[in-house]
Design a protein around this motif. Structure first.
Motif, mmCIF file in Angstrom:
data_model
loop_
_atom_site.group_PDB
_atom_site.id
_atom_site.type_symbol
_atom_site.label_atom_id
_atom_site.label_comp_id
_atom_site.label_asym_id
_atom_site.label_seq_id
_atom_site.Cartn_x
_atom_site.Cartn_y
_atom_site.Cartn_z
ATOM 1 N N SER A 53 0.842 -1.186 0.000
ATOM 2 C CA SER A 53 0.000 0.000 0.000
ATOM 3 C C SER A 53 0.886 1.248 0.000
ATOM 4 O O SER A 53 1.476 1.582 1.025
ATOM 5 N N SER A 54 1.010 1.897 -1.123
ATOM 6 C CA SER A 54 1.785 3.136 -1.276
ATOM 7 C C SER A 54 3.212 3.021 -0.744
ATOM 8 O O SER A 54 3.612 3.749 0.165
ATOM 9 N N PRO A 55 4.020 2.120 -1.308
ATOM 10 C CA PRO A 55 5.414 2.015 -0.858
ATOM 11 C C PRO A 55 6.204 3.268 -1.237
ATOM 12 O O PRO A 55 6.043 3.791 -2.334
ATOM 13 N N VAL A 56 7.024 3.749 -0.295
ATOM 14 C CA VAL A 56 7.812 4.954 -0.540
ATOM 15 C C VAL A 56 9.315 4.729 -0.390
ATOM 16 O O VAL A 56 10.108 5.578 -0.805
ATOM 17 N N GLU B 265 5.677 1.738 3.894
ATOM 18 C CA GLU B 265 4.425 2.119 3.241
ATOM 19 C C GLU B 265 3.953 3.447 3.837
ATOM 20 O O GLU B 265 3.924 3.609 5.058
ATOM 21 N N LYS B 266 3.590 4.363 2.972
ATOM 22 C CA LYS B 266 3.130 5.694 3.373
ATOM 23 C C LYS B 266 2.003 5.618 4.400
ATOM 24 O O LYS B 266 1.877 6.479 5.257
ATOM 25 N N THR B 267 1.212 4.573 4.330
ATOM 26 C CA THR B 267 0.048 4.417 5.192
ATOM 27 C C THR B 267 0.393 4.132 6.653
ATOM 28 O O THR B 267 -0.490 4.133 7.503
ATOM 29 N N SER C 34 0.025 3.054 11.818
ATOM 30 C CA SER C 34 -0.955 3.684 10.928
ATOM 31 C C SER C 34 -1.940 4.576 11.673
ATOM 32 O O SER C 34 -2.391 5.579 11.113
ATOM 33 N N THR D 74 -2.011 10.654 6.395
ATOM 34 C CA THR D 74 -1.609 10.286 5.030
ATOM 35 C C THR D 74 -2.163 11.259 3.994
ATOM 36 O O THR D 74 -2.206 10.955 2.815
ATOM 37 N N GLU E 176 1.069 14.694 0.686
ATOM 38 C CA GLU E 176 2.439 14.188 0.729
ATOM 39 C C GLU E 176 2.824 13.662 2.110
ATOM 40 O O GLU E 176 3.979 13.301 2.341
ATOM 41 N N GLY F 15 2.669 11.173 5.626
ATOM 42 C CA GLY F 15 2.621 9.746 5.901
ATOM 43 C C GLY F 15 3.882 9.274 6.592
ATOM 44 O O GLY F 15 4.684 10.071 7.077
ATOM 45 N N TYR G 156 7.829 10.384 10.226
ATOM 46 C CA TYR G 156 6.444 10.368 9.762
ATOM 47 C C TYR G 156 5.750 11.678 10.095
ATOM 48 O O TYR G 156 6.251 12.488 10.869
#
Length: 184
Positions: free
Chosen positions: A70-73, A89-91, A111, A116, A119, A121, A141
């Protein structure tokens, strides 16, 4: 002339090869450890150059290492000799790819503490240089109030593929005036 994509490819390949290389033995002196790191960097650079030479000029090859994220950064690895790849993951979760397989249970999950929006997260992960011994890692974060937070945590001694969520210690908190450009 080196293109931007060639430079980026060299950097990514060198970083990946250095990150998953073996950790120097604990008994080595600082000079020996530095020499080992320099040798690893040289080997990684040679491997990156060989990979570039084998591919058409100006191309980048992408390789899928995991699906279902889920939304890897960020993807990184500690220098602990385990060969594990940690994916942020941004989440608000950190997942591990071990032996080519994405583990079903996240290494770390904050989480509920992460915003999130846009930009924001869970944006960064760094391992302590002595991670193999002290199990410390650091996350960057955006909290639910929109502030940047850097916290230190530890992996569980009895279960190194899981973090101890109760071990958190705030290192830095920065009040952010805007929701964007708060990077990790």
């Amino acid at each position: 002339m080196t293109t931007l994509s060639q430079t980026l490819t060299r950097f990514l390949l060198a970083a990946a090869l250095i990150a998953v290389g073996p950790a120097p033995a604990a008994a080595q002196t600082a000079q020996t450890a530095q020499a080992a790191q320099a040798a690893q960097a040289a080997q990684a650079a040679q491997a990156a150059q060989a990979a570039l030479a084998a591919s058409p000029a100006g191309t980048v090859q992408l390789v899928t290492v995991a699906t279902g994220l889920s939304s890897p950064v960020l993807a990184t690895a500690p220098k602990d000799g385990s060969g594990r790849l940690f994916i942020v993951e941004k989440t608000g979760t950190i997942r591990i790819v071990k032996g080519g397989t994405l583990l079903p249970i996240p290494f770390f999950d904050i989480s509920r503490a992460v915003s999130t929006s846009g930009e924001q997260g869970l944006l960064g992960l760094a391992f302590h240089p002595n991670y193999a011994v002290n199990r410390k890692f650091y996350v960057d974060y955006t909290d639910t109030a929109g502030n940047t937070v850097i916290r230190e945590y530890r992996a569980l001694a009895a279960a190194p593929d899981r973090a101890d969520g109760t071990s958190g210690r705030t290192i830095l908190r920065i009040k952010q005036p805007y929701q964007n450009h708060n990077g990790g």
